[in-house]
Design a protein around this motif. Structure first.
Motif, PDB file in Angstrom:
ATOM      1  N   VAL A 256       1.299  -0.880   0.160  1.00 44.30           N
ATOM      2  CA  VAL A 256       0.209  -0.173   0.094  1.00 44.30           C
ATOM      3  C   VAL A 256       0.945   1.545  -0.088  1.00 44.30           C
ATOM      4  O   VAL A 256       2.210   1.168   0.725  1.00 44.30           O
ATOM      5  CB  VAL A 256      -1.391  -0.162   0.790  1.00 44.30           C
ATOM      6  CG1 VAL A 256      -1.595   1.440   1.290  1.00 44.30           C
ATOM      7  CG2 VAL A 256      -1.573  -0.914   1.697  1.00 44.30           C
TER       8      VAL A 256
ATOM      9  N   ASN B  83      -4.797   4.406   5.337  1.00 46.10           N
ATOM     10  CA  ASN B  83      -4.703   3.431   3.579  1.00 46.10           C
ATOM     11  C   ASN B  83      -5.243   1.884   3.822  1.00 46.10           C
ATOM     12  O   ASN B  83      -6.148   0.950   2.803  1.00 46.10           O
ATOM     13  CB  ASN B  83      -3.947   3.505   2.567  1.00 46.10           C
ATOM     14  CG  ASN B  83      -4.010   5.274   1.767  1.00 46.10           C
ATOM     15  OD1 ASN B  83      -4.967   5.169   2.132  1.00 46.10           O
ATOM     16  ND2 ASN B  83      -3.198   5.490   1.134  1.00 46.10           N
TER      17      ASN B  83
ATOM     18  N   HIS C 260      -7.681   0.911   5.505  1.00 46.75           N
ATOM     19  CA  HIS C 260      -9.167   0.962   5.364  1.00 46.75           C
ATOM     20  C   HIS C 260      -9.468  -0.227   4.016  1.00 46.75           C
ATOM     21  O   HIS C 260      -9.656  -0.825   3.754  1.00 46.75           O
ATOM     22  CB  HIS C 260      -9.109   1.905   5.330  1.00 46.75           C
ATOM     23  CG  HIS C 260     -10.737   2.541   4.621  1.00 46.75           C
ATOM     24  ND1 HIS C 260     -10.802   2.605   3.250  1.00 46.75           N
ATOM     25  CD2 HIS C 260     -11.878   2.651   5.268  1.00 46.75           C
ATOM     26  CE1 HIS C 260     -12.435   3.038   3.274  1.00 46.75           C
ATOM     27  NE2 HIS C 260     -13.243   3.342   4.612  1.00 46.75           N
ATOM     28  N   ASN C 261      -8.495  -0.255   3.086  1.00 50.07           N
ATOM     29  CA  ASN C 261      -8.723  -0.690   1.816  1.00 50.07           C
ATOM     30  C   ASN C 261      -8.066  -2.064   1.618  1.00 50.07           C
ATOM     31  O   ASN C 261      -9.310  -2.449   1.159  1.00 50.07           O
ATOM     32  CB  ASN C 261      -7.626   0.559   0.808  1.00 50.07           C
ATOM     33  CG  ASN C 261      -8.123   1.869   0.633  1.00 50.07           C
ATOM     34  OD1 ASN C 261      -9.105   2.105   0.986  1.00 50.07           O
ATOM     35  ND2 ASN C 261      -7.174   2.703   0.179  1.00 50.07           N
ATOM     36  N   LYS C 262      -7.508  -2.617   2.502  1.00 48.23           N
ATOM     37  CA  LYS C 262      -6.801  -3.914   2.457  1.00 48.23           C
ATOM     38  C   LYS C 262      -7.545  -4.786   3.974  1.00 48.23           C
ATOM     39  O   LYS C 262      -6.786  -5.897   3.693  1.00 48.23           O
ATOM     40  CB  LYS C 262      -5.620  -3.616   1.749  1.00 48.23           C
ATOM     41  CG  LYS C 262      -5.677  -3.232   0.456  1.00 48.23           C
ATOM     42  CD  LYS C 262      -4.209  -3.568  -0.268  1.00 48.23           C
ATOM     43  CE  LYS C 262      -4.179  -3.687  -1.617  1.00 48.23           C
ATOM     44  NZ  LYS C 262      -3.073  -3.357  -1.979  1.00 48.23           N
TER      45      LYS C 262
ATOM     46  N   TYR D 124     -10.137  -9.592  -1.079  1.00 48.93           N
ATOM     47  CA  TYR D 124     -11.352  -9.073  -2.128  1.00 48.93           C
ATOM     48  C   TYR D 124     -12.440  -9.921  -2.274  1.00 48.93           C
ATOM     49  O   TYR D 124     -13.071  -9.317  -3.388  1.00 48.93           O
ATOM     50  CB  TYR D 124     -11.026  -8.923  -3.551  1.00 48.93           C
ATOM     51  CG  TYR D 124      -9.584  -7.848  -3.381  1.00 48.93           C
ATOM     52  CD1 TYR D 124      -9.867  -6.437  -3.562  1.00 48.93           C
ATOM     53  CD2 TYR D 124      -7.650  -8.273  -3.192  1.00 48.93           C
ATOM     54  CE1 TYR D 124      -8.290  -5.445  -3.181  1.00 48.93           C
ATOM     55  CE2 TYR D 124      -7.476  -7.566  -2.917  1.00 48.93           C
ATOM     56  CZ  TYR D 124      -7.257  -6.202  -3.665  1.00 48.93           C
ATOM     57  OH  TYR D 124      -6.568  -5.247  -3.047  1.00 48.93           O
TER      58      TYR D 124
END
Length: 160
Positions: free
Chosen positions: A13, A67, A70-72, A151
């Motif tokens: 990230v 990031n 939150h994202n991964k 994902y």
């Protein structure tokens, strides 16, 4: 010019800060101290260093960790700064008025900073699996290594 195609990494990230008003040389002095260190250790180092360039770099490292979580869905304790680079940005040129109608040039240099964080928990699980395989009397048929894919909302995949 030939462009290299970047491979998509599922353990990295990044956060990018552009046009930070600081010379690239002064930012590199700070970046060299935190490259390769863990996330928590880097935050402690940046808080205690006396340089002016520490604060924008601190914000970038903190943003990259946000990031990641939150994202991964990575944990902040498993993050390591794998790559940190500073590139030179534009130079803002101004003219300062001086005596007798003359002018004096002022050059404000900027830089672009990139911080890449990598999750090492996947590699640690893989190394533990390899160490388990090297033990005597271990058979491959009984092992079911499951890894959660971030994902597909918790889908499992098996490795035999």
């Amino acid at each position: 010019m030939i462009k290299k195609k970047k491979k998509k990494s599922y353990t990295e990230v990044y956060a990018l800060g552009q046009y930070i008003s600081m010379s690239a040389h002064k930012a590199r002095r700070v970046i060299d101290q935190i490259r390769g260190r863990s996330y928590e250790e880097a935050l402690m180092i940046l808080e205690l260093m006396p340089y002016r360039g520490c604060y924008p770099i601190f914000k970038l490292v903190y943003s990259a960790a946000a990031n990641a979580s939150h994202n991964k869905g990575f944990k902040e304790t498993n993050l390591v700064i794998s790559k940190a680079e500073v590139n030179q940005g534009n130079t803002v040129k101004k003219l300062k008025p001086r005596a007798r109608g003359r002018s004096y040039p002022i050059k404000r240099s900027t830089c672009h900073i990139t911080i890449v964080l990598e999750d090492i928990s996947f590699y640690q699980q893989y190394e533990e699996y390899l160490m388990y395989l090297k033990k005597p009397g271990c058979s491959n048929e009984n092992i079911n290594l499951t890894c959660y894919d971030t994902y597909s909302s918790g889908g499992l995949w098996d490795k035999k």
